[in-house]
Design a protein around this motif. Structure first.
Motif, short mmCIF file in Angstrom:
data_model
loop_
_atom_site.label_atom_id
_atom_site.label_comp_id
_atom_site.label_asym_id
_atom_site.label_seq_id
_atom_site.Cartn_x
_atom_site.Cartn_y
_atom_site.Cartn_z
N ALA A 54 2.91 12.58 17.89
CA ALA A 54 1.53 13.10 18.04
C ALA A 54 0.51 11.99 17.84
O ALA A 54 0.75 11.02 17.10
N SER A 55 -0.63 12.14 18.49
CA SER A 55 -1.69 11.13 18.42
C SER A 55 -2.13 10.85 16.97
O SER A 55 -2.20 11.76 16.14
N GLN A 56 -2.46 9.58 16.72
CA GLN A 56 -2.98 9.20 15.39
C GLN A 56 -4.41 9.71 15.20
O GLN A 56 -4.94 9.64 14.09
N ASN A 57 -5.03 10.18 16.27
CA ASN A 57 -6.41 10.68 16.14
C ASN A 57 -6.49 12.12 15.62
O ASN A 57 -7.58 12.64 15.44
N CYS B 171 -1.79 12.87 27.40
CA CYS B 171 -1.79 11.57 26.70
C CYS B 171 -2.67 11.62 25.45
O CYS B 171 -2.42 10.89 24.49
N GLU B 172 -3.68 12.48 25.46
CA GLU B 172 -4.48 12.64 24.23
C GLU B 172 -3.63 13.24 23.11
O GLU B 172 -3.78 12.89 21.95
N LEU B 173 -2.72 14.12 23.47
CA LEU B 173 -1.86 14.75 22.45
C LEU B 173 -0.72 13.83 22.04
O LEU B 173 -0.40 13.68 20.87
N VAL B 174 -0.09 13.21 23.05
CA VAL B 174 1.08 12.34 22.81
C VAL B 174 0.87 11.05 23.61
O VAL B 174 1.21 10.96 24.80
N PRO B 175 0.29 10.01 22.98
CA PRO B 175 -0.09 8.80 23.73
C PRO B 175 1.08 8.14 24.47
O PRO B 175 0.88 7.55 25.54
N ALA C 199 1.71 8.10 28.30
CA ALA C 199 0.96 7.24 29.25
C ALA C 199 1.88 6.28 29.98
O ALA C 199 1.56 5.82 31.09
N ASP C 200 3.03 5.96 29.41
CA ASP C 200 3.95 5.01 30.05
C ASP C 200 4.82 5.66 31.14
O ASP C 200 5.60 4.99 31.80
N LEU C 201 4.72 6.98 31.28
CA LEU C 201 5.67 7.68 32.16
C LEU C 201 5.04 8.11 33.47
O LEU C 201 3.86 8.44 33.53
N GLU C 202 5.89 8.13 34.51
CA GLU C 202 5.48 8.69 35.81
C GLU C 202 5.46 10.21 35.71
O GLU C 202 6.25 10.80 34.94
#
Ligand code: FAD
Ligand code: GLY
Length: 378
Positions: free
Chosen positions: A136-139, A289-293, A296-299
């Motif tokens: 999960a995001s650090q934010n 990506c906001e929830l699980v950054p 972002a690396d995945l297609e």
């Protein structure tokens, strides 16, 4: 064959009702679908069984959703015994992440009313979230954890229900589109397609988002169901990134047992169009990506859309229709039809087999919209 019960619509609702009727001893059941069973909204869904996240206040709708969710463990076990198909009920639990001040006030309110009602709910600090779900995001500032909000693989659920029907003599007719219900006097006596009539003692309408296209004799249905288009994307990470269903105020992520991670969903009224768009894929990707950054690396590996069946007040339509006999409506489950399937099937069956009424047939009955007489014509 003249069935005792004719079910129109072979999504999760129609198929669940067919199974339950059969289990309660109804011998002659027919089910008609305009296409192939389970290929509409029930296929497109995310399979979340999450009333504590998705319903915003206590009341009859929250109650019906929680009661249905609580039927799932037995429903899944029985389907496995009956069909050998595991519907992948995942009871890891659901997280609801808070990022902003508004999110914090929303989760605190939710925590208060649900804990007062005695429901399982935990308020987690940012550190506790990282411990429970390291992806999960650090934010994240705080979160709620719902140990009893689960998920199911809805496509396997559909396969299991369809297989149950196949092996138990339920007469399924696919690629058969009903145009209208046949009304004689005040009674529905069956349904008509462009070339055949099928008569039955009782007709159940479970046609999801397309319900308003069917005529009741020469009249329109006395309630409206509108399609609400929803899109989902899926990632296929090389290793399991996410353990829980993760929600926020802007969307959700659902990790499947086959390794896919679903991210949903959009919500738009665009008629009966089921196409997907590049812009929705980008929007969902950003939300995910906001929830699980690390996503972002995945297609994006897959994308699809479906039509949620939505009534004028967004609540299910469940019950009979004023002045009309031998017709039962079970539709408009909107965002929660997978969740509501086991209880819908149970309530409809108890009514049709034992005459048992439910207060939900009044609360969610078709007559709440515009009661009117539709007692003539066919
Ligand atoms: P459908 O699955 O649409 O089935 C209706 C059937 O009726 C279809 O097979 C259709 O072909 C047939 N039919 C229609 N008209 C006729 C006709 N005239 N003659 C013969 N057959 C006809 N719910 C949840 O609980 N959890 C979720 O996480 C979730 N996520 C969702 C995500 C998305 C993107 C979408 C679109 C929906 C989601 N839903 C979810 C909602 C859920 O999918 C629906 O509420 C549910 O599938 C409705 O089931 P149904 O059987 O009524 O409709
Ligand atoms: N219940 C999830 C959705 O409708 O997108």
């Amino acid at each position: 064959m003249h069935p005792e019960v004719l079910i129109i619509g072979g999504g999760v609702i129609g198929l669940s009702i067919a199974r339950e009727l059969h289990k309660q001893g109804v011998k002659r059941i027919a089910l008609i679908d305009k296409g192939r069973c389970g290929e509409e909204a029930s296929w497109a869904a995310a399979g979340m069984l999450t009333p504590q996240v998705e319903v915003d206040e206590p009341g009859a709708f929250f109650d019906i959703c929680c009661t249905s969710r609580d039927l799932y463990p037995a429903f899944a076990d029985q389907l496995l015994d009956e069909t050998g198909i595991d519907i992948e009920l995942d009871r890891t639990g659901t997280l609801y992440l808070a990022f902003s001040d508004d999110d914090l006030s929303e989760i605190h309110k939710r925590f208060e009313w649900q804990s007062k009602a005695g429901l399982a709910i935990e308020n987690l600090s940012a550190n506790e979230v990282q411990h429970l779900e390291p992806s999960a995001s650090q934010n994240v500032r705080e979160a709620l954890f719902f140990p009893n909000d689960w998920q199911v693989e809805n496509r396997k659920l559909i396969s299991a229900l369809k297989y149950y029907a196949d092996i138990n003599g339920i007469d399924i007719r696919e690629n058969t589109q009903v145009k209208k219900l046949i009304v004689q006097g005040t009674r529905v006596v069956g349904a008509e397609t462009s070339d055949i009539q099928i008569t039955a003692d009782i007709t159940v309408l479970a046609t999801g988002a397309l319900t308003s296209l069917i005529k009741l004799g020469q009249f329109d249905m006395p309630f409206d169901v509108e399609p609400v288009h929803g899109q989902i994307i899926a990632f296929r990470p090389a290793e399991n990134l996410v353990k829980h269903v993760i929600c926020s105020s802007s969307g959700y992520i659902v990790p499947r047992m086959d390794g896919r991670i679903l991210a949903g969903s959009t919500s738009k009224k665009v008629g009966f169009d089921k196409s997907v768009s590049e812009s929705a894929a980008l929007e969902l990707r950003e939300m995910a990506c906001e929830l699980v950054p690390a996503l972002a690396d995945l297609e994006i590996a897959d994308q699809w859309a479906g039509l949620r069946p939505c009534s004028l007040d967004g609540l299910p339509v469940l019950g009979s229709v004023n002045d009309i006999e031998s017709l039962f409506i079970a539709t408009a489950h909107y965002r929660n039809g997978i969740l509501l399937a086991p209880l819908t099937a149970k309530l409809v069956t108890e009514k049709l087999v034992n005459g048992a009424d439910s207060e939900y047939f009044t609360t969610f009955g078709a007559d709440r919209f515009r009661p009117r007489s539709v007692s003539t014509g066919s």
